[in-house]
Structure formats: C-alpha cells, structure tokens
Write a protein that holds these residues in place. Structure first.
Motif, PDB file in Angstrom:
ATOM      1  N   GLY A  76       6.549  18.056  41.914  1.00 17.76           N
ATOM      2  CA  GLY A  76       5.632  16.832  41.763  1.00 17.76           C
ATOM      3  C   GLY A  76       6.506  15.595  41.437  1.00 17.76           C
ATOM      4  N   ASN A  77       6.274  14.600  42.224  1.00 17.84           N
ATOM      5  CA  ASN A  77       6.736  13.114  41.628  1.00 17.84           C
ATOM      6  C   ASN A  77       8.401  13.279  42.013  1.00 17.84           C
ATOM      7  OD1 ASN A  77       4.343  11.825  40.830  1.00 17.84           O
ATOM      8  ND2 ASN A  77       4.561  13.226  39.039  1.00 17.84           N
ATOM      9  N   ASN A  78       8.733  13.874  42.994  1.00 13.38           N
ATOM     10  CA  ASN A  78      10.276  14.217  43.106  1.00 13.38           C
ATOM     11  C   ASN A  78      10.210  14.028  44.665  1.00 13.38           C
ATOM     12  OD1 ASN A  78      12.852  14.431  42.950  1.00 13.38           O
ATOM     13  ND2 ASN A  78      12.826  16.862  42.981  1.00 13.38           N
ATOM     14  N   SER A  79      11.563  13.616  44.944  1.00 14.07           N
ATOM     15  CA  SER A  79      11.835  13.333  46.605  1.00 14.07           C
ATOM     16  C   SER A  79      13.088  14.189  46.898  1.00 14.07           C
ATOM     17  CB  SER A  79      12.158  11.783  46.711  1.00 14.07           C
ATOM     18  OG  SER A  79      12.484  11.740  48.130  1.00 14.07           O
ATOM     19  N   VAL A  80      13.084  14.815  47.963  1.00 15.55           N
ATOM     20  CA  VAL A  80      14.135  15.728  48.520  1.00 15.55           C
ATOM     21  C   VAL A  80      14.295  15.405  49.906  1.00 15.55           C
ATOM     22  CG1 VAL A  80      15.164  17.979  48.773  1.00 15.55           C
ATOM     23  CG2 VAL A  80      13.621  17.778  46.869  1.00 15.55           C
ATOM     24  N   ARG A  81      15.843  15.328  50.084  1.00 20.27           N
ATOM     25  CA  ARG A  81      16.144  15.022  51.563  1.00 20.27           C
ATOM     26  C   ARG A  81      16.659  16.232  52.437  1.00 20.27           C
ATOM     27  NH1 ARG A  81      18.468   9.859  54.199  1.00 20.27           N
ATOM     28  NH2 ARG A  81      20.076  10.756  55.774  1.00 20.27           N
ATOM     29  N   PHE A  82      16.371  16.575  53.496  1.00 22.62           N
ATOM     30  CA  PHE A  82      16.794  17.683  54.120  1.00 22.62           C
ATOM     31  C   PHE A  82      17.658  17.099  55.340  1.00 22.62           C
ATOM     32  CE2 PHE A  82      13.217  18.980  51.585  1.00 22.62           C
ATOM     33  CZ  PHE A  82      13.596  20.072  51.094  1.00 22.62           C
ATOM     34  N   GLU A  83      18.985  17.535  55.770  1.00 26.98           N
ATOM     35  CA  GLU A  83      19.462  17.196  56.978  1.00 26.98           C
ATOM     36  C   GLU A  83      20.130  18.636  57.723  1.00 26.98           C
ATOM     37  OE1 GLU A  83      22.826  14.809  55.213  1.00 26.98           O
ATOM     38  OE2 GLU A  83      21.612  13.293  54.956  1.00 26.98           O
ATOM     39  N   ILE A  84      19.765  18.608  58.825  1.00 26.59           N
ATOM     40  CA  ILE A  84      20.300  19.587  59.937  1.00 26.59           C
ATOM     41  C   ILE A  84      21.369  19.425  60.065  1.00 26.59           C
ATOM     42  CG2 ILE A  84      19.772  21.455  61.570  1.00 26.59           C
ATOM     43  CD1 ILE A  84      16.799  20.683  61.201  1.00 26.59           C
ATOM     44  N   TRP A  85      22.630  20.177  60.130  1.00 24.33           N
ATOM     45  CA  TRP A  85      24.154  19.770  60.739  1.00 24.33           C
ATOM     46  C   TRP A  85      24.311  21.202  61.453  1.00 24.33           C
ATOM     47  CZ3 TRP A  85      27.073  15.936  59.207  1.00 24.33           C
ATOM     48  CH2 TRP A  85      26.747  14.765  58.283  1.00 24.33           C
ATOM     49  N   SER A  86      25.165  20.403  62.676  1.00 23.37           N
ATOM     50  CA  SER A  86      25.442  21.588  63.429  1.00 23.37           C
ATOM     51  C   SER A  86      26.963  21.623  63.271  1.00 23.37           C
ATOM     52  CB  SER A  86      25.489  21.168  64.888  1.00 23.37           C
ATOM     53  OG  SER A  86      26.194  21.953  65.853  1.00 23.37           O
ATOM     54  N   ASP A  87      27.423  23.042  62.946  1.00 21.93           N
ATOM     55  CA  ASP A  87      28.678  23.270  62.440  1.00 21.93           C
ATOM     56  C   ASP A  87      29.558  23.625  63.876  1.00 21.93           C
ATOM     57  OD1 ASP A  87      30.604  24.334  60.185  1.00 21.93           O
ATOM     58  OD2 ASP A  87      30.786  26.012  61.841  1.00 21.93           O
TER      59      ASP A  87
END
Length: 154
Positions: A76-87
């Motif tokens: 709660g009250n947090n922000s998480v960023r997700f990035e998909i990368w191609s190796d």
C-alpha cells in the motif's frame, strides 16, 4: 482354460500398448514452447524489489506471439515500475526495451491484487538460431522495499 489364459494375455498386451512409453523419449531435445491460444505462464515468482534500487527476473523464453506481465502484492502507498526487456543473447549489455513501461501506483492501505497489463507483441524479438525470444523483467520501487509477484505469460 487355455482360451481364458489367451484372452487374459491379449487383454494385458492391449492395455500395455495403449499406455504411453517414456522409455523412448528423447530427453536431449528441449521441451516444446507453449502454443497459440490461451495464456501460458512462463514465469511465476516472488521478488524483493529494493527501494530506489532494481531487481531483475531470470531470462525466460517465448516462441513469439503476444506476451504480457501480471503483478501482485505491491505494498500500500507504494509505486513499482516493471519493464520487459528482450535479451539479444550476444553477451553484451545492449538489450531491447519493450515499450511502454508498466507502473503500479498502489494508493490503497493494503497490498495490491493480481493485475495484468495489456499484451505486447513478442514476434519482433524472436531472433538467433534457436528461433525464440528471450525476455526478462526489471523492477524498481519508488517508495520502499517491496515483495511482489511477477507472472510473465506467453
């Protein structure tokens, strides 16, 4: 009596022939990649994402088509960023970023439920001699350390 034994033996042989045999399976070949249709989970794990730091999943393989990321448990009250990368598999640090990044801003006082972001096209990232795309997810937390579940589906 002979006829009963013969029928019993024939029935037993018939049953044995119907059972799949793994004795002749070729274990040197990789397992087939999931096919088209429903979503197939290629990664499902929990990760600890450090505050203002970065965590990364292992590389997973996709045969192409669409790929999507689902997440759960953002505090709660947090922000998480997700990035998909191609190796690209070249052994260098130059990998391709799949746009757009996916961010969960949890404005609630409790951990987030499972949420899936829109799918992305994985076909342009199929490369190399193995004919598959290699992906991993980078995660960053904006406020505090967080334990999040990441599901990558193909």
């Amino acid at each position: 009596m002979k006829q009963f034994k013969m029928k019993t033996i024939m029935a037993l042989l018939s049953v044995l022939l119907l059972l799949p045999s793994v004795a002749f399976a070729d274990s040197s070949q990789p397992a087939p990649l999931p096919g088209a249709g429903d979503w197939d989970t290629i990664l499902d794990s929990w990760y600890t994402v450090p505050a203002y730091g970065e965590e990364r999943t292992p590389i997973v393989y996709s045969g192409g088509g669409d790929i999507r990321i689902c997440v759960q448990g953002i505090n709660g009250n947090n922000s998480v960023r997700f990035e998909i990368w191609s190796d690209d598999g070249a052994g260098d640090s130059v990998d391709d970023f799949l746009l757009p990044p996916a961010t969960v801003n949890n404005n609630q006082d409790y951990a987030s439920d499972l949420f899936c972001f829109p799918k992305q096209d994985a076909r342009p990232h199929v490369d190399g001699s193995n004919g598959v795309a290699e992906f991993y997810v980078k995660m960053t937390s904006d406020v505090e350390n967080d334990s999040v579940r990441v599901i990558l589906q193909d």
